[in-house]
Design a protein around this motif. Structure first.
Motif, mmCIF file in Angstrom:
data_model
loop_
_atom_site.group_PDB
_atom_site.id
_atom_site.type_symbol
_atom_site.label_atom_id
_atom_site.label_comp_id
_atom_site.label_asym_id
_atom_site.label_seq_id
_atom_site.Cartn_x
_atom_site.Cartn_y
_atom_site.Cartn_z
ATOM 1 N N LYS A 191 0.668 -1.331 -0.016
ATOM 2 C CA LYS A 191 -0.103 0.060 -0.077
ATOM 3 C C LYS A 191 0.717 1.408 0.049
ATOM 4 C CE LYS A 191 -3.826 -2.242 2.293
ATOM 5 N NZ LYS A 191 -4.689 -2.374 3.528
ATOM 6 N N ASP A 192 1.803 1.483 0.686
ATOM 7 C CA ASP A 192 2.769 2.410 0.718
ATOM 8 C C ASP A 192 4.009 2.402 0.116
ATOM 9 O OD1 ASP A 192 0.952 3.244 2.658
ATOM 10 O OD2 ASP A 192 1.794 2.299 4.292
ATOM 11 N N ILE A 193 4.221 1.493 -1.122
ATOM 12 C CA ILE A 193 5.386 1.631 -1.891
ATOM 13 C C ILE A 193 4.937 1.510 -3.444
ATOM 14 C CG2 ILE A 193 6.598 -0.005 0.124
ATOM 15 C CD1 ILE A 193 6.538 -2.122 -2.196
ATOM 16 N N THR A 194 5.874 1.792 -4.119
ATOM 17 C CA THR A 194 5.768 1.869 -5.389
ATOM 18 C C THR A 194 6.105 0.542 -5.963
ATOM 19 O OG1 THR A 194 6.143 4.311 -5.765
ATOM 20 C CG2 THR A 194 6.404 2.848 -7.789
ATOM 21 N N ILE A 195 5.413 -0.059 -6.932
ATOM 22 C CA ILE A 195 5.785 -1.631 -7.186
ATOM 23 C C ILE A 195 6.685 -1.255 -8.510
ATOM 24 C CG2 ILE A 195 4.665 -3.607 -8.433
ATOM 25 C CD1 ILE A 195 3.989 -3.212 -5.493
ATOM 26 N N PRO A 196 7.580 -2.128 -8.464
ATOM 27 C CA PRO A 196 8.655 -1.686 -9.672
ATOM 28 C C PRO A 196 8.295 -2.464 -10.669
ATOM 29 C CG PRO A 196 9.568 -3.456 -8.018
ATOM 30 C CD PRO A 196 8.372 -2.991 -7.349
ATOM 31 N N SER A 197 8.338 -1.645 -11.890
ATOM 32 C CA SER A 197 7.932 -2.121 -13.250
ATOM 33 C C SER A 197 9.257 -3.246 -13.739
ATOM 34 C CB SER A 197 7.600 -1.022 -14.251
ATOM 35 O OG SER A 197 8.932 -0.337 -14.504
ATOM 36 N N GLU A 198 10.478 -2.720 -13.240
ATOM 37 C CA GLU A 198 11.489 -3.798 -13.643
ATOM 38 C C GLU A 198 11.405 -5.046 -12.772
ATOM 39 O OE1 GLU A 198 12.221 0.501 -13.967
ATOM 40 O OE2 GLU A 198 11.414 -0.826 -12.316
ATOM 41 N N GLU A 199 10.293 -5.711 -12.996
ATOM 42 C CA GLU A 199 10.169 -7.123 -11.975
ATOM 43 C C GLU A 199 9.404 -7.959 -12.988
ATOM 44 O OE1 GLU A 199 9.285 -7.013 -7.702
ATOM 45 O OE2 GLU A 199 7.215 -7.324 -8.537
ATOM 46 N N THR A 200 9.899 -9.453 -13.093
ATOM 47 C CA THR A 200 9.197 -10.271 -13.641
ATOM 48 C C THR A 200 9.030 -11.378 -12.889
ATOM 49 O OG1 THR A 200 10.334 -10.202 -15.950
ATOM 50 C CG2 THR A 200 9.356 -12.249 -15.530
ATOM 51 N N SER A 201 7.600 -11.758 -12.697
ATOM 52 C CA SER A 201 7.156 -12.679 -11.845
ATOM 53 C C SER A 201 6.887 -13.823 -12.448
ATOM 54 C CB SER A 201 5.913 -12.006 -10.954
ATOM 55 O OG SER A 201 4.720 -11.816 -11.803
ATOM 56 N N ILE A 202 7.113 -15.069 -11.697
ATOM 57 C CA ILE A 202 6.680 -16.246 -11.996
ATOM 58 C C ILE A 202 6.146 -17.182 -10.659
ATOM 59 C CG2 ILE A 202 8.364 -16.628 -13.766
ATOM 60 C CD1 ILE A 202 10.075 -18.219 -12.184
ATOM 61 N N GLN A 203 5.235 -18.145 -10.934
ATOM 62 C CA GLN A 203 4.451 -18.661 -9.816
ATOM 63 C C GLN A 203 5.348 -20.313 -9.794
ATOM 64 O OE1 GLN A 203 0.540 -18.360 -10.450
ATOM 65 N NE2 GLN A 203 0.322 -16.624 -9.213
ATOM 66 N N MET A 204 5.384 -20.400 -8.292
ATOM 67 C CA MET A 204 5.929 -21.774 -8.038
ATOM 68 C C MET A 204 5.099 -22.393 -7.200
ATOM 69 S SD MET A 204 9.751 -22.772 -6.175
ATOM 70 C CE MET A 204 10.337 -24.241 -5.927
ATOM 71 N N TYR A 205 4.921 -23.771 -7.420
ATOM 72 C CA TYR A 205 4.046 -24.818 -6.694
ATOM 73 C C TYR A 205 4.733 -25.836 -6.067
ATOM 74 C CZ TYR A 205 1.071 -22.176 -9.998
ATOM 75 O OH TYR A 205 0.057 -21.472 -10.687
#
Length: 454
Positions: free
Chosen positions: A133-147
């Motif tokens: 809520k109080d931070i700027t989400i970096p656009s220089e970020e690639t996300s992947i999901q792990m199971y």
């Protein structure tokens, strides 16, 4: 003990393609092996690395994030604190459990722009969402999901590295596998649904002479950890989340596994809060939600009906330990009885949950279909899962029914196929028997072949 994981190749691809231009965020539930695989990757692929665990981090490191104006001083603090030399373009810095310290995630933008080092973040998805809520989400970020470990990874772990190649060959040929191979695959699948895909559970099993009891103890520790995570929820629906989490085995043990929000809620506001509870469990990746689809079209998301949901555990081994008390398992030797097919339990709950887990790990979102017959005042068509797949004709749907016993009826699937004939590419029944093809073209596959439904 470190296990081979498929996500390792995705880490290699990121390193090769990113070339330091973005950080990698690995999202996943607690205790699925995120930190272990990232640290192994760092050891193998970099000259040096630093792992900053924000669950247990020195104050000097936390304070350094407040002084990002001088990055050289920041890196000196990390190098001195962890006793690691940093090498430009040859060092990986890991922000482990980054949701615990949002400032670190916000700093990614500046760190990536600096370009000296590579960065990987790991975190629990829901906590990440709650702490931005109080931070700027970096656009220089690639996300992947792990199971949790999927069935093939499980086979690798227990010393059967090539068995899934034979499974795929049988599936592609639409031919039953050898009877001895089928029995071995079913034995492994039963082990998989009882042990699950949590690395700690499998390690305990392998290191203690294949003891299900030791595995069960590790799974119960994870379940308690999840409950403690629920207690940290900031929203007012915290109590409902804990209650819902504990009721997942009860939901799945019923004939109609779906939960209708209006039936468990006291009013419209309460109904919305129950939706939030299931959303929290899904976003945390503790559970896999399967939503009702009002129209069997390829755009499942466009036709999703949020009035009802089926909530599966993210790991079937955890589901089993939740469904049976520790004393009950020990006293009755439930694990051995089930492996030897000597105990009648609600296999449907476990089989269906395992299929949901396998589909999700392969990238599928979960949807189910029901049709309410006004004349009969009941649902007359129910299909457990629907996925979509493209071919030369275009995107089409694939209905999947799960049957845990060798004797079953298929009236629902037959009615579904008749109703949506032109939209269907293929249809599957998952059952304990070997592969066979029905006269109507429906392919009946054993549960271990669900790995082929990619």
């Amino acid at each position: 003990m470190t296990f081979k994981r498929k996500i390792y190749q995705r880490l290699l691809d990121w390193k090769a393609n990113s070339k330091g231009k973005d950080a990698l965020l690995i999202e996943g539930a607690r205790r699925i092996g995120k930190s272990t695989i990232v640290e192994e990757f760092a050891r193998n692929e970099y000259r040096s690395y630093i792992l900053i665990d924000f669950n247990d981090c020195e104050k000097s490191v936390l304070n350094a994030f407040d002084k990002m104006g001088d990055l050289s001083a920041f890196f000196n603090t990390l190098s001195y604190t962890y006793g690691v030399n940093l090498y430009p373009r040859e060092t990986l810095i890991i922000f482990d459990e980054v949701q615990r310290f949002p400032k670190a995630r916000q700093s990614i933008k500046k760190l990536v722009k600096d370009g000296r080092f590579d960065y990987i973040e790991t975190g629990s998805l829901i906590s990440i969402y709650e702490n931005v809520k109080d931070i700027t989400i970096p656009s220089e970020e690639t996300s992947i999901q792990m199971y949790p470990m999927d069935f093939e990874e499980f086979c690798w772990a227990v010393g059967k590295p090539n068995i899934c190649d034979f499974i795929r060959s049988g599936f592609v040929a639409r031919a039953a596998v050898d009877d001895a191979l089928h029995k071995e695959c079913m034995r492994l699948f039963k082990q998989y649904i009882l042990l699950g895909g949590m690395p700690q559970s499998i390690v305990a099993f392998l290191e203690n002479t294949y003891s299900f009891d030791f595995s069960d103890k590790e799974k119960r520790k994870i379940i308690e950890l999840y409950k403690k995570d629920v207690q940290k929820i900031k929203g007012a629906y915290k109590g409902k989340v804990l209650s819902t989490f504990e009721q997942i085995p009860a939901f799945l043990s019923k004939h109609e596994k779906r939960v209708v929000f209006s039936k468990i809620a006291g009013g419209i506001n309460d109904e919305n809060s129950y939706e939030n509870t299931f959303l929290w469990l899904s976003n945390s990746m503790i559970a896999n939600n399967c939503f009702k689809c009002s129209d069997s079209n390829v755009g499942f998301g466009l036709n999703s009906d949020n009035s009802a949901v089926k909530c599966y555990m993210g790991d079937t081994g955890l589901l089993f330990s939740m469904a049976f008390g520790e004393n009950q398992i020990s006293k009755e030797s439930l694990y051995k009885e089930i492996m030897n097919d000597k105990l009648a339990i609600n296999k449907g709950m476990l089989f269906e949950n395992a299929v949901a887990q396998m589909l999700v790990s392969q990238g599928h979102r979960l949807y189910f279909y029901t049709h309410f017959n006004q004349e009969k005042h009941r649902n007359d068509i129910e299909v457990d899962f629907m996925i979509s797949e493209s071919d030369s004709v275009g995107a089409r749907i694939i209905p999947i029914e799960v049957k845990s016993s060798k004797n079953y009826t298929t009236s629902s699937l037959e009615a579904f196929k008749k109703k949506f004939k032109k939209r269907i590419k293929a249809s599957y029944i998952v059952h304990p028997k070997n592969l066979s093809i029905r006269e109507d073209g429906t392919v009946c596959i054993p549960p271990y072949m669900v790995i082929c439904l990619t």
